[in-house]
Design a protein around this motif. Structure first.
Motif, PDB file in Angstrom:
ATOM      1  N   TYR A 127      12.733   2.528   0.997  1.00  0.00           N
ATOM      2  CA  TYR A 127      12.410   2.948   2.360  1.00  0.00           C
ATOM      3  C   TYR A 127      13.437   3.948   2.884  1.00  0.00           C
ATOM      4  N   ASN A 128      12.923   5.004   3.504  1.00  0.00           N
ATOM      5  CA  ASN A 128      13.754   5.951   4.240  1.00  0.00           C
ATOM      6  C   ASN A 128      13.492   5.673   5.716  1.00  0.00           C
ATOM      7  N   GLY A 129      14.410   4.988   6.359  1.00  0.00           N
ATOM      8  CA  GLY A 129      14.114   4.476   7.689  1.00  0.00           C
ATOM      9  C   GLY A 129      13.061   3.385   7.572  1.00  0.00           C
ATOM     10  N   ASP A 130      11.976   3.502   8.356  1.00  0.00           N
ATOM     11  CA  ASP A 130      10.919   2.493   8.297  1.00  0.00           C
ATOM     12  C   ASP A 130       9.732   2.944   7.462  1.00  0.00           C
ATOM     13  N   ARG A 131       9.864   4.065   6.747  1.00  0.00           N
ATOM     14  CA  ARG A 131       8.749   4.599   5.969  1.00  0.00           C
ATOM     15  C   ARG A 131       8.979   4.414   4.476  1.00  0.00           C
ATOM     16  N   GLY A 152      -2.693  14.689   5.588  1.00  0.00           N
ATOM     17  CA  GLY A 152      -1.857  15.146   4.490  1.00  0.00           C
ATOM     18  C   GLY A 152      -1.006  16.365   4.796  1.00  0.00           C
ATOM     19  N   GLU A 153      -1.224  17.046   5.901  1.00  0.00           N
ATOM     20  CA  GLU A 153      -0.500  18.291   6.174  1.00  0.00           C
ATOM     21  C   GLU A 153       0.859  18.011   6.818  1.00  0.00           C
ATOM     22  N   ARG A 154       1.856  18.810   6.435  1.00  0.00           N
ATOM     23  CA  ARG A 154       3.211  18.652   6.950  1.00  0.00           C
ATOM     24  C   ARG A 154       3.790  20.012   7.347  1.00  0.00           C
ATOM     25  N   THR A 155       4.616  19.988   8.390  1.00  0.00           N
ATOM     26  CA  THR A 155       5.383  21.171   8.764  1.00  0.00           C
ATOM     27  C   THR A 155       6.877  20.901   8.666  1.00  0.00           C
ATOM     28  N   SER A 156       7.256  19.663   8.347  1.00  0.00           N
ATOM     29  CA  SER A 156       8.666  19.315   8.154  1.00  0.00           C
ATOM     30  C   SER A 156       8.733  18.002   7.386  1.00  0.00           C
ATOM     31  N   HIS A 157       9.925  17.738   6.824  1.00  0.00           N
ATOM     32  CA  HIS A 157      10.194  16.473   6.145  1.00  0.00           C
ATOM     33  C   HIS A 157      11.531  15.947   6.650  1.00  0.00           C
ATOM     34  N   ALA A 158      11.564  14.687   7.017  1.00  0.00           N
ATOM     35  CA  ALA A 158      12.802  14.089   7.502  1.00  0.00           C
ATOM     36  C   ALA A 158      13.829  14.016   6.384  1.00  0.00           C
ATOM     37  N   PRO A 159      15.115  14.192   6.696  1.00  0.00           N
ATOM     38  CA  PRO A 159      16.150  14.020   5.668  1.00  0.00           C
ATOM     39  C   PRO A 159      16.020  12.668   4.981  1.00  0.00           C
ATOM     40  N   GLY A 160      16.179  12.676   3.662  1.00  0.00           N
ATOM     41  CA  GLY A 160      16.019  11.467   2.872  1.00  0.00           C
ATOM     42  C   GLY A 160      14.629  11.267   2.321  1.00  0.00           C
ATOM     43  N   THR A 161      13.692  12.197   2.651  1.00  0.00           N
ATOM     44  CA  THR A 161      12.307  12.099   2.202  1.00  0.00           C
ATOM     45  C   THR A 161      12.083  12.943   0.953  1.00  0.00           C
ATOM     46  N   SER A 167       0.834  -1.200   0.000  1.00  0.00           N
ATOM     47  CA  SER A 167       0.000   0.000   0.000  1.00  0.00           C
ATOM     48  C   SER A 167       0.863   1.243   0.000  1.00  0.00           C
ATOM     49  N   PHE A 168       0.754   2.044  -1.045  1.00  0.00           N
ATOM     50  CA  PHE A 168       1.546   3.259  -1.128  1.00  0.00           C
ATOM     51  C   PHE A 168       0.942   4.375  -0.289  1.00  0.00           C
ATOM     52  N   THR A 169      -0.198   4.134   0.352  1.00  0.00           N
ATOM     53  CA  THR A 169      -0.749   5.146   1.252  1.00  0.00           C
ATOM     54  C   THR A 169       0.105   5.278   2.503  1.00  0.00           C
ATOM     55  N   GLN A 170       1.064   4.385   2.694  1.00  0.00           N
ATOM     56  CA  GLN A 170       1.958   4.475   3.839  1.00  0.00           C
ATOM     57  C   GLN A 170       3.203   5.294   3.519  1.00  0.00           C
ATOM     58  N   CYS A 171       3.239   5.942   2.383  1.00  0.00           N
ATOM     59  CA  CYS A 171       4.416   6.686   1.959  1.00  0.00           C
ATOM     60  C   CYS A 171       4.803   7.718   3.016  1.00  0.00           C
ATOM     61  N   GLY A 172       6.099   7.803   3.346  1.00  0.00           N
ATOM     62  CA  GLY A 172       6.527   8.605   4.494  1.00  0.00           C
ATOM     63  C   GLY A 172       7.013   9.988   4.149  1.00  0.00           C
ATOM     64  N   HIS A 173       6.162  10.857   3.652  1.00  0.00           N
ATOM     65  CA  HIS A 173       6.570  12.222   3.333  1.00  0.00           C
ATOM     66  C   HIS A 173       6.470  13.101   4.577  1.00  0.00           C
TER      67      HIS A 173
END
Length: 234
Positions: A194-198, A17-26, A2-8
């Motif tokens: 995967y970037n980490g576990d995401r 869907g809202e974000r205030t930051s993105h982890a390095p590698g995302t 399932s690509f709904t688990q994509c870790g952005h």
């Protein structure tokens, strides 16, 4: 898978869907380089309901921000060189654009445009991997990149088409620390990135080498049915 688990990035509110930051590698941002900015605006606003806002670029031209519900989802601008084909560009958040460009160079990539400041919003570099796929790295400052992801009309997955999956795994694993896992089943091999576990992206053995951008859709069939009406092609 399932690509709904994509870790952005990290969830910042009950709106998934809202974000205030993105982890390095995302993967955190996409923008379109196009030969027809007005046609692209009409097509994508008609398809996704995006709002547009033009921003003059200091060195000339216009960078059009694309938003949904007041939150940035991407951008578009004119191609920079004559003969350059239209393409969506994928950006990966990094702690240092300079260090990431150097790491790519050490592992056989090509630094097409070295790290430079984008006004006060961030610092970036343009890189080509050993098989020929282009991507960008983004060191955020005033802008994190996409403020909405993983929902209809927003970035949801980035897929690498490459002639050398093993080489890509070695290259991107070295540059970003990504982990690749082959997805069971299917007519053709497909790998989750995967970037980490995401889950952060996907990979398929395909030519030409390129990063593809996927946007979420409430109904792929309905959207595909409207593409021709909007001047596009399925």
């Amino acid at each position: 898978t399932s690509f709904t688990q994509c870790g952005h990035g990290t969830v910042s509110s009950p709106t998934m869907g809202e974000r205030t930051s993105h982890a390095p590698g995302t993967f955190s941002w996409v923008d379109l380089s196009t030969t027809d900015t007005e046609g692209a605006k009409a097509f994508y606003t008609g398809l996704f309901g995006w709002d547009t806002e033009d921003h003059p670029i200091p060195e000339g031209g216009v960078y059009t921000m694309l938003s949904k519900g007041g939150k940035a989802v991407g951008a578009l601008s004119a191609v920079q060189h004559e003969g350059q084909p239209p393409a969506w560009n994928s950006y990966v958040t990094v702690e240092s654009a300079d260090a990431s460009a150097a790491a790519a160079d050490e592992r056989g990539g090509t630094v097409v445009i070295g790290a430079f400041d984008v006004m006060e919003v961030g610092r970036m570099a343009v890189i080509q991997d050993p098989a020929g796929a282009f991507f960008c790295v983004w060191e955020p400052r005033a802008s994190i990149g996409a403020e909405r992801v993983n929902e209809p009309g927003a970035l949801t997955i980035n897929q690498l088409n490459t002639s050398d999956p093993a080489g890509a795994e070695q290259f991107y694993g070295g540059v970003f620390g990504w982990r690749f896992e082959q997805v069971p089943g299917g007519e053709r091999p497909y790998w989750g990135i995967y970037n980490g576990d995401r889950l952060n992206g996907g990979m398929m053995e395909e030519q030409p080498a390129a990063w593809l951008v996927y946007f979420g859709s409430e109904s792929v069939d309905d959207d595909a049915g409207r593409i021709a009406e909007l001047g596009g092609r399925v």
